[in-house]
Design a protein around this motif. Structure first.
Motif, short mmCIF file in Angstrom:
data_model
loop_
_atom_site.label_atom_id
_atom_site.label_comp_id
_atom_site.label_asym_id
_atom_site.label_seq_id
_atom_site.Cartn_x
_atom_site.Cartn_y
_atom_site.Cartn_z
N ARG A 132 0.85 -1.21 0.00
CA ARG A 132 0.00 0.00 0.00
C ARG A 132 0.88 1.26 0.00
O ARG A 132 0.62 2.22 -0.71
CB ARG A 132 -0.90 -0.03 1.23
CG ARG A 132 -1.82 1.16 1.43
CD ARG A 132 -2.91 1.26 0.37
NE ARG A 132 -2.67 2.38 -0.51
CZ ARG A 132 -3.41 2.65 -1.57
NH1 ARG A 132 -4.43 1.88 -1.90
NH2 ARG A 132 -3.12 3.67 -2.34
N LYS A 133 1.93 1.23 0.80
CA LYS A 133 2.83 2.39 0.88
C LYS A 133 3.53 2.63 -0.47
O LYS A 133 3.71 3.77 -0.89
CB LYS A 133 3.86 2.18 1.98
CG LYS A 133 4.73 3.40 2.20
CD LYS A 133 5.64 3.28 3.39
CE LYS A 133 6.43 4.57 3.60
NZ LYS A 133 7.15 5.02 2.39
N ALA A 134 3.92 1.55 -1.12
CA ALA A 134 4.56 1.68 -2.44
C ALA A 134 3.61 2.35 -3.42
O ALA A 134 4.03 3.18 -4.24
CB ALA A 134 4.99 0.30 -2.95
N ILE A 135 2.34 2.00 -3.33
CA ILE A 135 1.34 2.66 -4.19
C ILE A 135 1.27 4.14 -3.85
O ILE A 135 1.33 5.01 -4.73
CB ILE A 135 -0.05 2.00 -4.00
CG1 ILE A 135 -0.01 0.53 -4.42
CG2 ILE A 135 -1.12 2.76 -4.78
CD1 ILE A 135 -1.26 -0.26 -4.01
N ASP A 136 1.16 4.43 -2.56
CA ASP A 136 1.06 5.83 -2.12
C ASP A 136 2.29 6.63 -2.52
O ASP A 136 2.21 7.82 -2.81
CB ASP A 136 0.88 5.89 -0.59
CG ASP A 136 -0.46 5.31 -0.16
OD1 ASP A 136 -1.38 5.24 -1.01
OD2 ASP A 136 -0.58 4.93 1.01
N ASP A 137 3.43 5.97 -2.53
CA ASP A 137 4.68 6.64 -2.90
C ASP A 137 4.83 6.82 -4.41
O ASP A 137 5.83 7.36 -4.88
CB ASP A 137 5.89 5.83 -2.39
CG ASP A 137 5.99 5.86 -0.88
OD1 ASP A 137 5.27 6.65 -0.24
OD2 ASP A 137 6.79 5.08 -0.33
N GLY A 138 3.86 6.31 -5.16
CA GLY A 138 3.91 6.48 -6.62
C GLY A 138 4.79 5.46 -7.33
O GLY A 138 5.07 5.61 -8.52
N ALA A 139 5.22 4.43 -6.62
CA ALA A 139 6.18 3.49 -7.21
C ALA A 139 5.62 2.72 -8.40
O ALA A 139 6.38 2.26 -9.26
CB ALA A 139 6.65 2.49 -6.15
N ALA A 248 3.60 -4.18 -7.83
CA ALA A 248 4.03 -4.36 -6.44
C ALA A 248 3.38 -5.63 -5.93
O ALA A 248 2.18 -5.84 -6.12
CB ALA A 248 3.62 -3.18 -5.58
N ALA A 249 4.16 -6.48 -5.29
CA ALA A 249 3.62 -7.77 -4.87
C ALA A 249 4.15 -8.14 -3.50
O ALA A 249 5.28 -7.80 -3.14
CB ALA A 249 4.00 -8.85 -5.88
N ALA A 250 3.31 -8.84 -2.74
CA ALA A 250 3.76 -9.41 -1.46
C ALA A 250 3.60 -10.92 -1.56
O ALA A 250 2.51 -11.42 -1.78
CB ALA A 250 2.94 -8.86 -0.30
N GLU A 251 4.70 -11.59 -1.42
CA GLU A 251 4.73 -13.06 -1.50
C GLU A 251 4.31 -13.68 -0.17
O GLU A 251 4.19 -12.99 0.83
CB GLU A 251 6.16 -13.50 -1.85
CG GLU A 251 6.29 -14.05 -3.26
CD GLU A 251 5.39 -15.25 -3.52
OE1 GLU A 251 5.34 -16.16 -2.68
OE2 GLU A 251 4.72 -15.27 -4.57
N ASN A 252 4.18 -14.98 -0.17
CA ASN A 252 3.86 -15.70 1.05
C ASN A 252 4.99 -15.62 2.08
O ASN A 252 6.14 -15.41 1.72
CB ASN A 252 3.60 -17.18 0.72
CG ASN A 252 2.16 -17.40 0.28
OD1 ASN A 252 1.23 -16.97 0.96
ND2 ASN A 252 1.99 -18.05 -0.85
N GLN A 253 4.61 -15.80 3.33
CA GLN A 253 5.58 -15.81 4.42
C GLN A 253 5.74 -17.23 4.94
O GLN A 253 4.80 -18.02 4.89
CB GLN A 253 5.07 -14.92 5.56
CG GLN A 253 4.84 -13.48 5.15
CD GLN A 253 6.11 -12.78 4.72
OE1 GLN A 253 7.14 -12.90 5.36
NE2 GLN A 253 6.06 -12.07 3.61
#
Lengths: 329, 329, 329, 329
Positions: A132-139, A248-253
Motif C-alpha cells: 500500500r505504501k509503495a502505491i502511495d509513494d507512486g512506485a 508491487a507484490a507481497a509473496e507468502n511468508q
C-alpha cells in the motif's frame, strides 16, 4: 495516557488481542469477560487482569475501550451497548451477517459518536502495508489490476460452516476489504463463480469452498480474487498490484526459510499453518493502531462503514453466483 | 524420412519457423513465398531455400508440408487450398476471426483428411509443459483452480488493433487455449470484465486493453485470466495450477538472471522483452512436434478444433462484457 | 519454577535480554544494575524491576541467575564472582579477549559447578537451527563443506575497534562458533587472509575489515568464512552446508518482503539493518534455552568451553594472517 | 568475411564447437579430423563437412582457423604447428599441464604472431558476463571480495582423474580464471585446503575431491573458491562479487523452472546435469567471440597468457596444500 481495556471473549482470537494489549506500552488490560469460566480464568492468570461480567465492564469507570471477540451474532448488540456506554470499540469482523442489521448498528455508533474499528487485520500486515505504501509513494503509478490469492490450509468443520454466513461473508470478506484497500476506488460491479471441490458436506450445507471473483470500479480498475478452502502447502496469502508504472507484490511468508537441495530438487518448507502464525505482527499492529486512534483522536480505520461495504460485496458475490450475472453495487 | 517444407510468409514469425525447420534434422526448408519480394529474398538467402509463388508451392511434388504465416484473413483460404493439395499444414493462430468461417474451413480439412496443427506455441514452452506433466504425473491431484497471468510489455499500434479482432481474439485466445490445456476439462461458462486503462485510442477503436476472465467447467473447476496490454517490467507470462494435493506453478523467465544488491535493495533485471525471446524454445519444440506428427502419423495437436474452441471462448468473453452476464458455451 | 533474574548492564543488548526475560512465562526480572544511573532507571521503569548494585545482586537470596551485559573486560571477573555466589550465569561473548584469562575463569566455573552459558545467539536463530536440525535428521548426509557469509552493514567507530580485540575476536568469533555448530567436528587447521578495504582508520589501529578464513577438521571437512565490515544492502547473514546427500542453506532475512517491478527490473527491499532486528527471535530463544537449562538441569549450551574454543580459533586466524601460513590448533 | 574452420577432435566438446561454428553466419566448418574414424564420419554427416587428416588441415589453403579439442597432451604441439601454419587457433583448456611447456608454446605463438584463444567458456556465460558488466558499469563500486562456488554433479572415473593433472589443474582452473575475470587484479597469494570426502579412489590416485581456496591481490582484494566433485542437486555454478557499493551475484540455472508445492513444502527441480547443458550459450558465445576476433582483428581473449596464469595458480594451490602455507605468486 494509558488506554484501559476490557476484553469480551477469551477464545483463540481473544488471547491474541490480550497479548497485543499487554505488550503495548500505551495500554493496560483491566478485565476479561467470557461465558466459559475456565477460559476467563486462564486468560486472567496469564495476563494478571480481573474477571468481570459484560455488564460490569459496560459500567466500569476504569475501562476506556473494549475488544469484542464474542460469537458473531452478539457483535451488533455489543457494539450498540458499548457505544452508548461511551467506550471505544474494537470489533472482530463481521459486525453482523445481515447488511440491514449492520446499518442499524452503525446508526447507533454514529448517533453516539463512538469510536469503532473493525478487525480487518490484513491491512496491518507489514508486507501488505508496504505494498500500500509503495502505491502511495507512486512506485507503480495508477493502480490498474489487483490480484488476491487467499487459500485456507483446510476446510473448517460443518458446524463452523453453518454459522459462518457462507464463504463470501466469512472468508472472501477479508479479500473484499483488501481489494478496496489496494484499489483505492470503490468496486461497482461484482461477478463470482463458485463451486464445491474440496468437501461435499460444504455443498450440502448450501455453501461453496472454491470461488473466483472479479470486481471492477467506475474507472475500470479490476480486481481478481481466488479463494479455496484447501491448500496442502500452508496458508496461501498473496497480493499483487499492477499499475501504470509497475507491479508491487507481497509473496507468502514462511515460519522457517531454509532450503534443502538434493536429487529431487530444491525444497523450502511449507508456509505458515494458518492466520494465527501468519498474521502475528498484523494483530499487534492492528491493536496498536486502535490504541493510537483513541490516544490521538485520529479516526479509527477500518471503520464500521468499511465492514458494511465488504459485507455488501459479499452479498453481491453470492447473488452473482445464484443469478449467473454481474451484480452492480 | 525428411519432411520437406514450404513457408508461406517471411515476416517476423515466418523467420522464427524457418529457423526451427532448418535446425531440425528431420526437416528441410525447400521454398518460401512472400508478397514482399525483399522479405522472401532475405529469408531465402539466410537459409538457402528457393523462392516460389504460393501456387508453385501448392503444386510442388517436392513439398510435404506448409507453414502458414501470412495475414490472418488469408489463413482459412490457404488451409482449404493446401488441404486439397494434400499437404500437411501448420497454421499460425487464428484460423479466422469468424467462428462460422473456421467451421467451414475445418469441414474441408476433415473431408480431405489433411493434417492440421494450429500455432498455440505456449503448450510447447518447456516450463508450461513441465507443469502439465506434473499434473499428468499426479503431483498435485485433481486440478481445481488455474490462474493465468499474461501481460504484454506494451500496447500495439492502432493499425494492428483494428485488424486484430479485439483483445479476446488476439491476446486472451492464447490464455483460453492454455486454460483448456491445464484444466483438462472444457469450460462451460465464461465471465469477463474489460476496460481501457492503458491507451484511449484502443477504446476509440472499440477494443479493450485490460481484461479479467473467469472460466468454469461442468465439474466446477475454475480458471482466472488476467491480461493487460502494459507491463513495464517485461513480458509477464505466468501460470499456476491449484489441485487437491498441491500447487504447480511456472514463474516468469529472464534473459539474464543476475541480482544486484545495494542500499536500494536487491534488483534482478526485467523479464524478456516479448514473445520472440520468451518463447524461443517453444517455437522450436512446436515445429518439432509438427514434424514428428507427420513422420509418425501421431495426430497433430493443438488441432483445428482447439483453434475453434479457443475462438468461441473469446467470442463468449466479449459477449459477457457487452451483456454484463455469464455466458454459457 | 520461576527463574528469578538479575541483569548486569542495561545497555543495548541488556534491554534485549530484559525483554526476553519478562516475556518468558518461566522467568522474572527482579533487578537491574548499571553504572549509568539513567540506563538502570529507564530499564527499571520499562519492566517494573528494582535497581540494585552488583554487590546486592550477588548477595540476593531472591535471585537465581544473572545475565552479564557489561563491558567485555569485566566479564571474567563477574563470572567468577557469580559462580562463587551460586548463581546461574548467562554471559555475552566473549568471556575475555585473552585465552589464558578465559581458562582461569572456566576453572573457577568448573570448581564451583556453576551453570554458565555464553551468548552465541545465532545458534538459536530459527533458520540456522532448522539447518542444524536438517543435518541431524540426515537430510544432507555427512557434512562436507560449510560456507558462512557474514557482513556487517557498516564499520564501527574507531573507539569500538580499539577495544574489540580485532575483527577475528569480535566479529568472526560468531562464525567460528557457527562453523563448529554446523561441522559437528572440531577444526584442527585455520588459514586466514585479511586486509583493509573499507576504512583506513581500521588499518591504522592494527585491525582488518575484510577477512576470508578456511577451517578444516581431522576428517577433512572444510569451512569457508567470508567477513566484511561493509554491506550496503543490509546485514548479510547466510549459511550453507554441503553434505554427501545434499545441501542445506539459510538465506538472508528481510523485515519486509515485498517486490516492486518496473522498467529497471524487480526490486526487493534491503535486509535487516543489523543484529538487533535480524536476531530478535534468536535472542528470545537463547534466553528461553538458558531458563530451560536452569529449570530442568540440562547442561547449558553453548558453554564456557565453546566460548574458549571460538576464541582460540580467532587467535589462530590472526596468527595465520601474521605468519602467512596455516595454523594447527 | 567468412571464417573457414578446421575442427581437430570430434568428441563431446568437438561436437559442441561444430554446432557453434555451423550456426554462426560468419563462419563455415570446412573439415574435421579425428583419430577415431567413426567420430569423424558422424560429425561430417551431421554438418556436411569434409573429413581430413590433421596434416591436410595444416596445409589447407581453404582453412583460416582451427579448434583444438584433442586430448590435453597434444594441445601444445598442435598450437605450435598451427601457429607456424598461419592459422588462428582456439584451444580447449589447458594448453598443457606443465607450466614450462606452456611457456615454450606461448613463445612460439608470440614469435609467429598467431591468434590464440583459450577455452575458458564461463567468461561467455550471459549471466556471469552480466555480473562483469555490472562491475564495469560501476554498479557495485570497487571489487572487494569474490565468492565462487563450483561443484560437479559427480566424480569422474579414476581413468579420467589420473590424466587430469589433479583437481586444481582440471576443475579449479576454471574458477581461477573466473576469479581473475572478476577481481580485475592479479592474485599474488594463494592458500588452499584440500581433502578426499567423495571418493577414496581419488585419494589413492594422489588427488583431492573437495577443496577450498583463498586468493588475495596486492591491494587486498580476496576471492574464496569452494569446489566439490559431488553435488546431488546438479551442477552448482555460482558467483558473487562484493564491492564497496554493493553486491552482484549470478545464481544457478535450471533447465526447467517450475515449482511444486504440497505438504512437504515448495520444490523446484534440480539444476542442469552438467556443463554441456549449463553452458550451451557460453560455448556459442565463445566461438562467436573467436570468429569476431579473427574478422575484426580485436585481440582474442582469454589469451594464452590467461591460460598460463590460471595454471600457475593451480600449481600454487597444490603447493599450498602440500606445504601447509600461503604461496606467493
Amino acid at each position: 495516557m494509558t488506554v484501559r481495556f476490557g476484553l469480551l471473549g477469551a477464545g483463540r482470537i481473544g488471547k491474541v488481542h490480550a497479548k497485543a494489549v499487554t505488550s503495548n506500552a500505551g495500554a493496560k488490560l483491566v478485565a476479561v469477560a467470557d461465558a466459559f469460566e475456565q477460559a476467563a480464568k486462564d486468560l486472567s492468570a496469564a495476563h494478571g487482569c480481573e474477571i468481570r461480567t459484560i455488564d460490569e465492564i459496560e459500567k466500569a469507570s476504569d475501562i476506556d475501550a473494549v475488544i469484542i471477540c464474542t460469537p458473531t451474532d452478539t457483535h451488533a448488540d455489543l457494539i450498540e451497548r458499548f457505544s452508548r456506554a461511551g467506550k471505544a470499540i474494537f470489533c472482530e469482523k463481521p459486525i453482523d451477517l445481515d447488511v440491514e442489521r449492520v446499518r442499524q448498528c452503525l446508526a447507533v455508533v454514529k448517533e453516539t459518536g463512538a469510536t469503532l474499528m473493525v478487525g480487518f487485520n490484513r491491512r496491518f500486515d507489514p508486507h501488505f502495508a508496504a505494498v500500500r505504501k509503495a502505491i502511495d509513494d507512486g512506485a507503480i503509478g495508477d493502480v490498474e489490476m489487483v490480484t488476491i490469492t487467499s487459500r485456507d490450509p483446510g476446510a473448517p468443520p460443518a458446524e463452523y460452516i453453518s454459522r459462518s454466513g457462507g464463504i463470501f461473508r466469512d472468508m472472501t470478506i477479508h479479500d473484499f476489504d483488501m481489494a478496496r484497500f489496494l484499489l483505492g476506488e470503490e468496486p461497482v460491479a461484482v461477478t463470482a463463480h463458485a463451486s464445491v471441490l474440496v468437501d461435499k458436506k460444504i455443498g450440502e450445507l448450501g455453501d461453496y469452498d472454491s470461488v473466483s471473483v472479479i470486481l471492477s470500479t467506475a474507472s475500470g480498475k479490476q480486481c481478481v480474487i481466488s479463494n479455496s478452502r484447501r491448500a496442502t502447502y500452508g496458508y496461501d496469502q498473496r497480493i499483487e498490484v499492477h499499475g501504470s508504472k509497475g507491479l508491487a507484490a507481497a509473496e507468502n511468508q514462511r515460519p522457517v526459510s531454509i532450503e534443502i537441495a538434493n536429487g529431487s530438487g530444491y525444497t523450502r518448507p511449507p508456509l505458515h499453518d494458518f492466520f494465527m502464525t501468519r498474521y502475528t505482527e498484523a494483530y499487534a499492529n492492528e491493536i496498536a493502531a486502535f490504541i493510537n486512534s483513541i490516544a490521538t483522536g485520529v479516526k479509527a480505520s477500518p471503520s464500521g462503514e468499511d465492514g458494511l461495504i465488504a459485507l455488501a460485496l459479499a452479498d453481491a458475490a453470492l447473488r452473482s453466483v445464484k443469478e449467473g450475472k454481474t451484480i452492480t453495487v
